[in-house]
Design an enzyme around this catalytic site. Structure first.
Site, PDB file in Angstrom:
ATOM      1  CB  THR B  54      23.743  74.204  -4.665  1.00 31.68           C
ATOM      2  OG1 THR B  54      24.561  74.398  -5.828  1.00 31.68           O
ATOM      3  CG2 THR B  54      22.866  75.415  -4.447  1.00 31.68           C
ATOM      4  CD  GLU B  55      29.421  73.338  -5.200  1.00 32.20           C
ATOM      5  OE1 GLU B  55      28.424  72.744  -4.726  1.00 32.20           O
ATOM      6  OE2 GLU B  55      30.218  72.815  -6.009  1.00 32.20           O
ATOM      7  CG  ASN B  56      25.402  77.940  -6.804  1.00 33.88           C
ATOM      8  OD1 ASN B  56      25.288  76.791  -6.388  1.00 33.88           O
ATOM      9  ND2 ASN B  56      24.511  78.496  -7.596  1.00 33.88           N
ATOM     10  CB  SER B  96      28.471  78.615   0.425  1.00 32.82           C
ATOM     11  OG  SER B  96      28.082  77.408  -0.160  1.00 32.82           O
TER      12      SER B  96
END
Lengths: 230, 216
Positions: B54-56, B96
């Site tokens: 998840t990019e966060n 990320s």
């Protein structure tokens, strides 16, 4: 030297009108709400804010926007189901918006904090977000030239700190915090609790204190805090 | 060679998610976009060893959190509370996205407004006057993931095709889409154009009649 205080007002003292303010958080995770509330009281205006989103609901960044202290916002994802405050300001043309792809936003701040003059990034080539920017082909791949972002101030939400300014974060609340901490002249972190010098395992420190100028100690459940790093 | 499933109707979104999950390689690092693509996670078996990004700032994202598991510091890119899978790792935003751009992410699954026959993707902005542009991580994912799978209905609500010769909406990425998974057909996009892998509830000739894109 890192200045540690339990006063949010002391923590944000001296932020000037017209400042570029980097504000951590992804949605509400990692958002330094106490520091933002103090910035609202402090009164600095005509700010440029860099943050992933443009505020949620009516608290935190949304509250700062609602006071019309922000001239421009640089973010990746302003439009959300609860970004009412931003949406209204934008439609009334009371706020300027620069949309930046999320990874480019992070990397521009990384570059800013790392002394990089600019960088070629593949993201956004051929899209409206590359309009007017230099494109260069390297080994057959097109890249767009992106400039660094340097803040006057960074406000970040971390989990624990120590008197040197070392920080650790918690889960996905880490998000932009460590990058923003490097990219501002004055970095101010709010932490749930403080550990004494030597209390944070040097192997797990995410943001070394060299980047952190001030810490606001929120003094939340210190026992739980110390258990978290043991 | 197209496989035509004529003994059934179009796929519903759950079935479509299962079809996509079937095509995700074992052990792949995968990012599932906000919205419908998250349904793909429900069809990935534990044995497949797929690691969700998840990019966060997390690898090893687990299922959605319920009850006492809900922790506002542990959310996905859609800001929904999630859990940690064993072996999870956290990292900051620059890392990320570096892992995306650096070619370390095997697959991402994204929604789309339009995909062109050359694999251009439009999924972030309608370009309508007054619409607030918001890109998030869409461009980074489209450009960075080694394979971009699109999950969408083939036709908009007004019946216009979303697989088109040229995108009319503002682009997210150029030539980035490798597969398009839709309710009525799955498509491979390559140098030789658009290849139909499977159709659902419609024959290939009938599908071709409704699309301006030449189908192979």
């Amino acid at each position: 030297m890192t200045f540690v205080t339990t006063s949010a007002d002391q923590a944000v003292a001296g932020i000037r009108d017209g400042s570029m303010v980097l504000i951590g958080g992804f949605g509400m995770a990692g958002m330094p709400v106490t520091l933002i509330d103090a910035l609202i009281r402090q009164g600095a205006k005509d700010l440029t804010v860099v943050s992933n989103n443009a505020g949620n609901g009516y608290t935190g960044l949304a509250a700062l926007l609602a006071k019309e202290r922000v001239r421009k916002i640089i973010c990746s994802y302003p439009r959300q189901i609860d970004s009412w405050v931003f949406n209204e300001l934008y439609r009334e043309k009371k706020i300027e918006l620069e949309v930046v792809p999320q990874g480019t936003l992070a990397e521009r701040m990384r570059a800013g904090g790392a002394g990089i003059g600019a960088f070629y990034c593949p993201t956004g080539v051929g899209t409206p977000l590359a309009d007017g920017k230099e494109i260069r082909t390297i080994d057959g791949v097109d890249y767009v030239l992106e400039l660094p972002i340097k803040g006057d101030v960074a406000l970040v939400g971390a989990y624990l700190g120590d008197p040197r300014g070392n920080l650790v974060f918690r889960k996905t609340a880490r998000n932009f915090g460590p990058v923003m901490a490097t990219a501002a002249s004055t970095t101010i972190a709010e932490v749930h609790g403080m550990l004494p010098l030597g209390g944070l395992d040097p192997e797990v420190i995410v943001t070394p204190g060299i980047y952190v100028d001030r810490i606001l100690d929120l003094q939340r459940s210190p026992l739980e805090a110390s258990e978290a790093v043991s | 060679m197209t496989i035509e499933h004529l003994d059934r109707g179009p796929l519903d979104k759950i079935e479509l998610a299962a079809v996509i999950a079937r095509d995700i390689p074992q052990g792949a690092y995968v990012n599932l976009g906000i919205g419908q693509p998250t349904l793909v996670a429900d069809h990935l078996s534990e044995d497949a060893g797929v690691v969700l990004h998840t990019e966060n700032g997390m690898l090893g994202m687990g299922r959605a959190a319920v009850g006492d598991e809900i922790d506002q510091d542990l959310i996905n890119a859609g800001k929904i509370p999630v859990t940690e899978a064993p072996g999870a790792a956290y990292f900051h935003h620059a890392d990320s996205f570096a892992m995306m751009r650096g070619g370390h992410l095997d697959v991402c699954v994204l929604g789309a407004f339009q995909v062109s026959q050359r694999g251009d993707l439009a999924n972030w902005h309608t370009g309508e006057p007054g619409a607030i542009p918001a890109v998030g991580g869409a461009m980074d994912l489209a450009t960075g993931a080694r394979q971009v799978f699109v999950m969408m209905t083939l036709f908009a609500k007004d019946g216009t095709p979303k697989l088109v010769p040229e995108c009319t909406y503002p682009l997210t990425g150029v030539g980035c889409v490798s597969r398009v998974y839709t309710d009525v057909g799955t498509f491979q996009i390559g140098r030789d154009g658009v290849l139909v892998l499977e159709t659902y509830g419609v024959s290939l000739p009938a599908l071709q009649e409704r699309l301006a894109v030449p189908l192979g």
